[in-house]
Scaffold this active site. Structure first.
Site, PDB file in Angstrom:
ATOM      1  N   ASP A 210      12.882 -18.749  63.602  1.00  0.00           N
ATOM      2  CA  ASP A 210      12.837 -19.376  62.276  1.00  0.00           C
ATOM      3  C   ASP A 210      14.086 -20.201  62.017  1.00  0.00           C
ATOM      4  OD1 ASP A 210      10.412 -17.911  60.757  1.00  0.00           O
ATOM      5  OD2 ASP A 210      11.450 -16.466  62.035  1.00  0.00           O
TER       6      ASP A 210
ATOM      7  N   ASP B 183      20.698 -20.568  63.804  1.00  0.00           N
ATOM      8  CA  ASP B 183      20.869 -21.400  62.612  1.00  0.00           C
ATOM      9  C   ASP B 183      21.593 -20.697  61.474  1.00  0.00           C
ATOM     10  OD1 ASP B 183      18.248 -20.772  60.397  1.00  0.00           O
ATOM     11  OD2 ASP B 183      18.371 -19.787  62.328  1.00  0.00           O
TER      12      ASP B 183
ATOM     13  N   ASP C 156      16.796 -18.405  68.731  1.00  0.00           N
ATOM     14  CA  ASP C 156      16.243 -17.824  67.517  1.00  0.00           C
ATOM     15  C   ASP C 156      14.946 -18.582  67.235  1.00  0.00           C
ATOM     16  OD1 ASP C 156      16.243 -16.344  64.989  1.00  0.00           O
ATOM     17  OD2 ASP C 156      16.744 -18.270  64.073  1.00  0.00           O
TER      18      ASP C 156
END
Length: 219
Positions: free
Chosen positions: A9, A168, A7
């Protein structure tokens, strides 16, 4: 070959301050001040533009029609400040180099719009490390739909049955679960130790540890 999919961000880079600044610019343009905080609201920032606008609307008690009206404006503001305060997490570049040397294919699967993701990765100097990069609007589907992950791996030249997803948030956890792929979630994001509640296959505390961790998950 094995593929390590990241991922963007909140996983490769802390983008929260620039994301929040773009959302606040939308509210400021309407004379509503800055309802969002770059630290306290970092988790919402990583949930995307509409999530930030929704949180601001709720705090201000204004009509939620603003969310749709300001979304494109937010993207324009963000494009202008995309790397003002954004930084890679410690150890990212060295880790990517180590994984490449160990034979891993590297890719990015993000729910950030593709154009913005391409720009940011280029500005951060790491776009050339990744064999493919798929954004929120690259396909008709996006995370947590597993096809977003699978197509990212295929375009990188990898085998969807031999991939690991690093992320995250709950979206990344659900994507990995839907794809029946191992999932690593970072422990240095806004959720901190609470990330364990999402029950990932592993928690990453520093990028120095990732190569050995991936070797255990996908020998």
């Amino acid at each position: 070959m094995r593929t390590a999919v990241f991922d963007l961000d909140g996983t490769l880079a802390d983008t929260s301050a620039d994301l929040i600044a773009a959302a606040n610019a939308c509210f400021e343009g309407r004379g509503l001040g800055k309802p969002l905080d770059p630290v306290a609201d970092a988790l919402t920032a990583f949930a995307g533009g509409r999530a930030m606008l929704r949180l601001g609307v709720e705090r201000l008690g204004v009509d939620d029609v603003l969310i749709d009206e300001e979304y494109q404006t937010l993207l324009t503001h963000y494009a202008g400040c995309i790397d003002d305060q954004t930084v890679l997490y410690p150890g990212v570049e060295a880790c990517l180099d180590r994984l490449t040397a160990q034979g891993w294919i590297l890719a990015v699967c993000t729910n950030k719009p593709e154009g913005l993701a391409e720009t940011l990765l280029g500005r951060l100097g790491i776009r050339d490390r990744f064999a493919s990069m798929l954004g929120a609007d690259t396909l008709p589907v996006r995370k947590p739909d597993p096809e977003h992950l699978f197509e990212t791996v295929r375009r990188a030249g990898g085998d969807p049955a031999r991939c690991v997803l690093m992320g995250d948030t709950i979206t990344d956890r659900k994507t990995a679960a839907n794809a029946k792929a191992p999932c690593v979630l970072v422990g240095f994001g806004p959720l901190g130790p609470d990330i364990a509640e999402l029950a990932p296959d592993a928690i990453l505390d520093h990028y120095d540890d990732l190569p050995a961790l991936l070797e255990r998950l996908l020998p």
